[in-house]
Structures are given as C-alpha cells and as structure tokens.
Motif scaffolding. Structure first.
Motif, short mmCIF file in Angstrom:
data_model
loop_
_atom_site.label_atom_id
_atom_site.label_comp_id
_atom_site.label_asym_id
_atom_site.label_seq_id
_atom_site.Cartn_x
_atom_site.Cartn_y
_atom_site.Cartn_z
N ALA A 13 -7.55 -21.43 6.30
CA ALA A 13 -7.23 -22.14 5.12
C ALA A 13 -5.78 -22.81 5.56
N LEU A 14 -4.99 -22.09 5.92
CA LEU A 14 -3.73 -22.46 6.36
C LEU A 14 -3.73 -24.21 7.28
N PHE A 15 -4.67 -24.07 7.99
CA PHE A 15 -4.78 -25.07 8.86
C PHE A 15 -5.94 -26.37 8.38
N SER A 16 -6.24 -26.28 7.12
CA SER A 16 -7.12 -27.08 6.65
C SER A 16 -6.62 -28.46 6.15
N GLY A 83 -8.65 -43.19 4.15
CA GLY A 83 -10.11 -42.93 3.81
C GLY A 83 -10.52 -42.33 4.99
N ARG A 84 -9.70 -41.82 5.85
CA ARG A 84 -10.21 -40.99 7.34
C ARG A 84 -9.88 -39.61 6.99
N MET A 85 -10.58 -38.62 7.91
CA MET A 85 -10.33 -37.26 7.72
C MET A 85 -9.01 -36.83 7.97
N PRO A 86 -8.41 -35.84 7.16
CA PRO A 86 -7.27 -35.37 7.14
C PRO A 86 -7.19 -34.70 8.65
N LYS A 87 -5.97 -34.42 9.38
CA LYS A 87 -5.47 -33.67 10.61
C LYS A 87 -5.86 -32.22 10.10
N GLN A 88 -6.67 -31.56 10.83
CA GLN A 88 -7.36 -30.28 10.36
C GLN A 88 -7.12 -29.48 11.98
N GLY A 89 -7.02 -28.09 11.99
CA GLY A 89 -7.29 -27.00 12.64
C GLY A 89 -6.29 -27.22 14.00
N ARG A 90 -6.75 -27.33 15.14
CA ARG A 90 -6.01 -27.53 16.31
C ARG A 90 -4.85 -28.35 16.36
N PRO A 91 -5.11 -29.66 16.03
CA PRO A 91 -3.93 -30.54 16.07
C PRO A 91 -2.86 -30.19 15.10
N LEU A 92 -3.12 -29.49 13.94
CA LEU A 92 -1.91 -28.93 13.13
C LEU A 92 -1.26 -27.61 13.76
#
Length: 393
Positions: A13-16, A83-92
């Motif tokens: 969740a921390l990187f969602s 309207g694009r997907m947020p940065k999540q997971g590995r990039p964060l």
C-alpha cells in the motif's frame, strides 16, 4: 477526462500512490533533521558532508524535506490533471531510495566528496522534473506544464547551493534562493487550492460570500512576490529590495483576505491552510524590515520557513492523506494540535529564541514543538499512508 484505473496495483500500500511514501518520509525526516540540527548547533553532534552545520540545516529543510513533500503532491495531482495512471510500485521505490541516498550523502555518511554528493543529491529533483514533464506531455495537459518551471528552478537552486558551498565554503545565496523558490511554490499552489477548497466548503453551508475567483490581481501578486524574493536572494540588504518585499507582503495579505478565511472557523482543516498562507505576507514584511536592519534576518527567514513552508506543507499533507485514503476531511483535535504546534514553533523561534523557559531555551522549545507537530502527524496519518488500501476519493 477518463480517470486512471488504480485498482490493478497489488503491491504494498505504501507504494500505491505518490503521496504515501513521500509524505511519510518527509514527516519522519522533519523530526530527525531538526533534532540533529539542534544537537549539532550545541556541539553534541558532528556532521560530515560538504556543508557547514548551518548550511546543512538550510539545505535539508529546503531540498530534503520540502522536495519530498513537493514530489508527493505532484505525483498525486498529476494523474488527476492528465487522466493517466499514477506512478506506483518500483518507480516510487527507486525515487524514495534516491531521495534517502541524497539525505545520507549530504550528512556525510557515505564519505563522498563534494561533487559526488552534489550529483547524487541533485538526481532526485532531476528525476522529478523529467517524470513530470513526460507525464504532462503524454497526457497533453499543456495548461499545467508551467508547474514544471518552479520545480526546475528548485533543481537549479539546489545545484547552485552545492556549487556555492564548494567554491566559497558557504551558500548564503543558495539558501535564500532555495527559500525563495519554495515560497513561490507555496503562493502558486496555495493560490489554487485554498480558495477552491474554501469555495467548495462554503457553497454547502453559507454561499452568500465566496472567495474571489482568480484574476489578474493574483497574477500580479505572484509576479511581484517572485521578483521581490529573487532580488532579495542576491541583494538581501538593499533598501529598494526591502520596498519591493513590503509591496509583495501587502499584495499577498490582500490576496489572502479575498479568500474568506475568517468564515472557515468550523473547519480547522481549512482554517490551518489560511493561517499557513498568512505567514507569507508576515514573513515578507519581516524580511523587508531585516533588509534595512530593523529586524534580525532570522525573523523573516523563519516566519517563511517554519510558518509558511512548514505550516502549508503539513496542512496539505493532512488534507491529501485523509482525502486520498478515503477518510473524512476532518482534522479533529489531534491534527489541529499538530498544525498549531508548527505555527507556535514559528512564533517562538522569531519572538523568543533566546529566552529561557524553566531552563529550556526558546530555540529548543521551538525545535521540540516542530518535532512534536510532525510526530503527531506521523503517528496519526502514518498508518493511513502505510496500510490503508481504501479507494482514493
């Protein structure tokens, strides 16, 4: 515009979402950095790295703490803009690691020279600028492309801070320029969100008198404020610059008065945003007075740094964290007290730094109030950021 689908992410969740790791990291760093600074100031702790202790303190609050909050804000706002997907997971994760590495390098914990520290530390803001540009262009959201400019200026100011410290052993211009850029961001973003949030809240309760819509007057406030701060960064003890700062203070006071903050007393979450912005004209006026030796330089700097930047960032982090984790937009007594402690820290730091209260200096009390405010925030909001998986609102 179609809202991005965020439900496909199944990692921690921390990187969602961008605000989660950076708001939590910023709040924890705000606590650690001020306590480290106080211990270094009293000679109880020796800092390594390329900076003097006072330069380290300024650099880390502006380019460490504030940069993390700015990153969290941008990576939360941009998906709504584009309207694009947020940065999540590995990039964060990689961005957070890069930010942490910069903090450790500036503290001298890697044993690197000044140039490698500069490159490592500057990498975080460079990555933020590049990612923001890519997202805004990909989403064809040209209207918000201008938000890149002050972030790019912050990157340039950070580089200048390092280079000045390397060349001259101190970064007086760099610290003023960094403060100027962050305050400009406060006025730019604050001018968007404060009247908007206030209008939305008042419309549901008492719509007779609403915040004045943005106009050319707001643009004048931003331009005069930016010019005054930029001039001050390079000529801090100049009478005409003091006059420009005073004019900027008056304009921003009038700007704030147009947003109906006096009518938000029933919503502390809104009221603290207005109070935080109030430190902008107060700090500009104090800085004007300092330019002609009527007040200590530290007065204006800390009204802007603690009151405006600290107050605005903790207020924005509260609201964004509550709203985007599906919680009610209500500060309650605990979070209200957290913001109040930051505001009180600013006032004590300016009005009574040398006074002693039961054997404790005003300087230490201000530092402890700051640390306590962010501790309350981290304890209250931290679990929402790290564990809550509610759908963002």
């Amino acid at each position: 515009m179609t809202r991005p689908n965020r439900n496909s992410y199944d990692g921690p969740a921390l990187f969602s979402y961008g605000f989660r790791p950076f708001f939590l990291a910023a709040s924890l760093f705000a606590i650690a950095a001020i306590l480290i600074w106080m211990l270094a100031l009293e000679g109880e702790l020796e800092l390594g790295g390329p900076f003097s202790p006072s330069d380290w303190h300024s650099h880390e609050m502006l380019f460490g703490y504030a940069s993390a909050v700015i990153a969290g804000f941008l990576f939360t706002a941009i998906p709504n803009w584009t309207g694009r997907m947020p940065k999540q997971g590995r990039p964060l994760v990689l961005l957070l690691v890069l930010w942490i590495a910069g903090r450790l390098a500036c503290a001298g914990l890697f044993g690197l020279g000044a140039v490698p520290v500069m490159l490592l530390d500057s990498g975080f803001l460079a990555a933020i600028v590049a990612m923001v540009i890519v997202e805004i262009i990909a989403g064809r959201n040209w209207r918000n492309l201008m938000v890149v400019v002050p972030v790019l200026l912050l990157f340039v100011a950070n580089l200048g801070f390092h280079l000045e410290a390397l060349a001259f052993g101190g970064a007086d211009i760099g610290r003023r320029l960094g403060l100027a850029v962050v305050i400009f961001l406060v006025t730019l973003i604050g001018g968007r969100i404060i009247p908007s949030f206030t209008r939305n809240w008042l419309v549901k309760r008492s719509p007779a008198h609403l915040p004045v819509p943005a106009s050319r007057f707001d643009a004048v406030c931003l331009v005069v404020g930016a010019a005054a701060l930029l001039a001050w960064a390079f000529h801090p003890h100049d009478g005409p610059v003091g006059g420009l700062l005073l004019a900027a203070a008056a304009l921003h006071f009038i700007r704030l008065s147009r947003w109906q903050g006096a009518r938000t007393g029933a919503s502390p979450l809104l009221l603290i945003l207005h109070v935080a912005y109030g430190f902008v004209p107060l700090g500009l006026a104090a800085t004007a007075a300092a330019s002609v030796d009527l007040l200590p330089v530290a007065a204006g700097v800390h009204l802007l740094g603690i009151g405006a930047i600290g107050g605005m960032t903790i207020s924005v982090m509260m609201r964004a964290s509550l709203g985007h984790t599906g919680h009610a937009l209500v500060a309650g007594p605990v979070l209200t007290a957290a913001a109040a402690m930051v505001f009180l820290a600013a006032l004590i730091r300016v009005l009574a730094p040398d006074m002693s209260f039961s054997g404790v200096s005003g300087l230490w009390i201000a530092a402890l109030l700051w640390a306590a405010g962010f501790s309350v925030f981290a304890l209250r909001i931290g679990p929402y950021l790290a564990r809550t998986r509610r759908k963002p609102t």
